[in-house]
Design a protein around this motif. Sequence first.
Motif, PDB file in Angstrom:
ATOM      1  N   UNK A 121     -46.711 -13.765  47.068  1.00 26.04           N
ATOM      2  CA  UNK A 121     -47.655 -14.779  47.504  1.00 26.04           C
ATOM      3  C   UNK A 121     -47.935 -15.554  49.010  1.00 26.04           C
ATOM      4  N   UNK A 122     -48.128 -14.399  49.810  1.00 28.82           N
ATOM      5  CA  UNK A 122     -48.399 -13.022  49.845  1.00 28.82           C
ATOM      6  C   UNK A 122     -47.519 -12.336  50.776  1.00 28.82           C
ATOM      7  N   UNK A 123     -47.441 -10.817  50.383  1.00 28.18           N
ATOM      8  CA  UNK A 123     -46.605 -10.100  51.139  1.00 28.18           C
ATOM      9  C   UNK A 123     -47.296 -10.058  52.442  1.00 28.18           C
ATOM     10  N   UNK A 124     -46.382 -10.187  53.541  1.00 24.45           N
ATOM     11  CA  UNK A 124     -46.954  -9.840  54.810  1.00 24.45           C
ATOM     12  C   UNK A 124     -46.926  -8.397  55.203  1.00 24.45           C
ATOM     13  N   UNK A 125     -48.096  -7.828  55.002  1.00 23.30           N
ATOM     14  CA  UNK A 125     -48.213  -6.487  55.262  1.00 23.30           C
ATOM     15  C   UNK A 125     -47.906  -5.799  56.582  1.00 23.30           C
ATOM     16  N   UNK A 126     -48.440  -6.347  57.456  1.00 22.24           N
ATOM     17  CA  UNK A 126     -48.474  -5.703  58.802  1.00 22.24           C
ATOM     18  C   UNK A 126     -47.042  -5.676  59.504  1.00 22.24           C
ATOM     19  N   UNK A 127     -45.986  -6.433  59.003  1.00 21.90           N
ATOM     20  CA  UNK A 127     -44.905  -5.911  59.617  1.00 21.90           C
ATOM     21  C   UNK A 127     -43.852  -5.172  59.055  1.00 21.90           C
ATOM     22  N   UNK A 128     -44.550  -4.344  57.792  1.00 21.36           N
ATOM     23  CA  UNK A 128     -43.592  -3.447  57.234  1.00 21.36           C
ATOM     24  C   UNK A 128     -44.435  -2.128  57.221  1.00 21.36           C
ATOM     25  N   UNK A 129     -43.769  -1.064  56.926  1.00 18.65           N
ATOM     26  CA  UNK A 129     -44.385   0.119  56.726  1.00 18.65           C
ATOM     27  C   UNK A 129     -45.266   0.227  55.454  1.00 18.65           C
ATOM     28  N   UNK A 130     -46.271   0.445  54.965  1.00 15.67           N
ATOM     29  CA  UNK A 130     -47.076   0.293  53.738  1.00 15.67           C
ATOM     30  C   UNK A 130     -46.342   1.521  53.031  1.00 15.67           C
ATOM     31  N   UNK A 131     -45.965   2.627  53.269  1.00 13.85           N
ATOM     32  CA  UNK A 131     -45.406   3.588  52.282  1.00 13.85           C
ATOM     33  C   UNK A 131     -44.118   2.851  51.776  1.00 13.85           C
ATOM     34  N   UNK A 132     -43.276   2.134  52.359  1.00 20.86           N
ATOM     35  CA  UNK A 132     -42.057   1.465  52.058  1.00 20.86           C
ATOM     36  C   UNK A 132     -42.493   0.408  50.926  1.00 20.86           C
ATOM     37  N   UNK A 133     -43.334  -0.182  51.205  1.00 17.25           N
ATOM     38  CA  UNK A 133     -43.968  -1.421  50.409  1.00 17.25           C
ATOM     39  C   UNK A 133     -44.450  -0.764  49.156  1.00 17.25           C
TER      40      UNK A 133
END
Length: 362
Positions: A121-133
């Motif tokens: 709440x919430x995952x900060x998506x833009x600073x990780x690669x989405x495939x890894x997430x």
Amino acid sequence: MELAVTLNTHGVGTRDDSDWWHQPMAIEEMVPIQSAQLAERLGFHSVFMGDHVGLPEQSPDSVSPLHVEGQTNPEVRQRGTSEVDVGGSKRHYPARPNILDGAVVMGAVATHTTTLKMGPSVLIAPYRHPLSDARQFATIDTLSQGRLIMGVGAGWMKEEFDALDRPFDSRLAQLEEAIQVYKSAWTDDLATFHGQFYNFDRIAMDPKPVRKPHPPIVVGVVTKAGARLAARQANGIDPILMRPHDDPHGFDNLQDEIRREADRVDRDLSDFAMICHVSALVTDVGHPITQRDPRPILGGTPEQVIEDIGRFADAGYSLIVIAPVCPSRTFEEYREQLERLGNDVIPEAKKIKPAGEWWTGL
């Protein structure tokens, strides 16, 4: 109406007459697995955990999401490690908080609970690669047998993006692509994506999440642009209404924006939910807060808190995520607040029906 709670993986919150903020918490007081098991026993719907990789001591170029649509509140100040008001950065985090990684904690929570749902709440998506997430959180959904609620957001602290060498100005567009990548990885036999930020072909991502077609995706937003993104890509929004005098109807404009965008893209909103983050303090009769006028929202006796929960239901919310107010920064006070909510508030809250056409199946 369902209640969730924020686990104390980033410390605990407190509030005064105008604002809410995080407090640092000693690591031995944080016991998130014990907290999650307690929440499950007490009947909470879910637990949520914050997300940051690392915080600078100050962030003068950033404004936290407690500020709405670019407006700033000069009363919000940065607190130091000893809760001294050091001013300046307009954020709700202290300078040096203890922070536990939410995904790692969720893996443990998944294996130590049986019915409790969970999410970032919430995952900060833009600073990780989405495939890894996608891999990490599909694992959490598998370990929990389908209990993941995938909360994602664009982030707000420029200094953190800079430290991670990630672009800040494009973060909303990156978030939209990241959600598309999650869905492809979780539903397509072999994931393929070609966008502005992410490009790959025929990537295997197995096993798929237990929940079908994929875990619900909820976007943390406080802006109209974020609401439009959620209407296109997600299963709900999760705005922040943490301050003691926030209006439960304060984000009605976002709901209107979602309806307009859904009409534009021909989106069926039957699987779109309204949840929000709030702070709360349950007290005894005679506590000074019970007599204040105006009384802080979700502050007072169980009966007063239940009355306020009805106001959130009237605004369309079917799940409110509560950050208990714990000035002492101790697990004992956190536990006491969870028990008051579980024993005295949740049974009555479950009888309240949310208004509107929004999905209640999270």
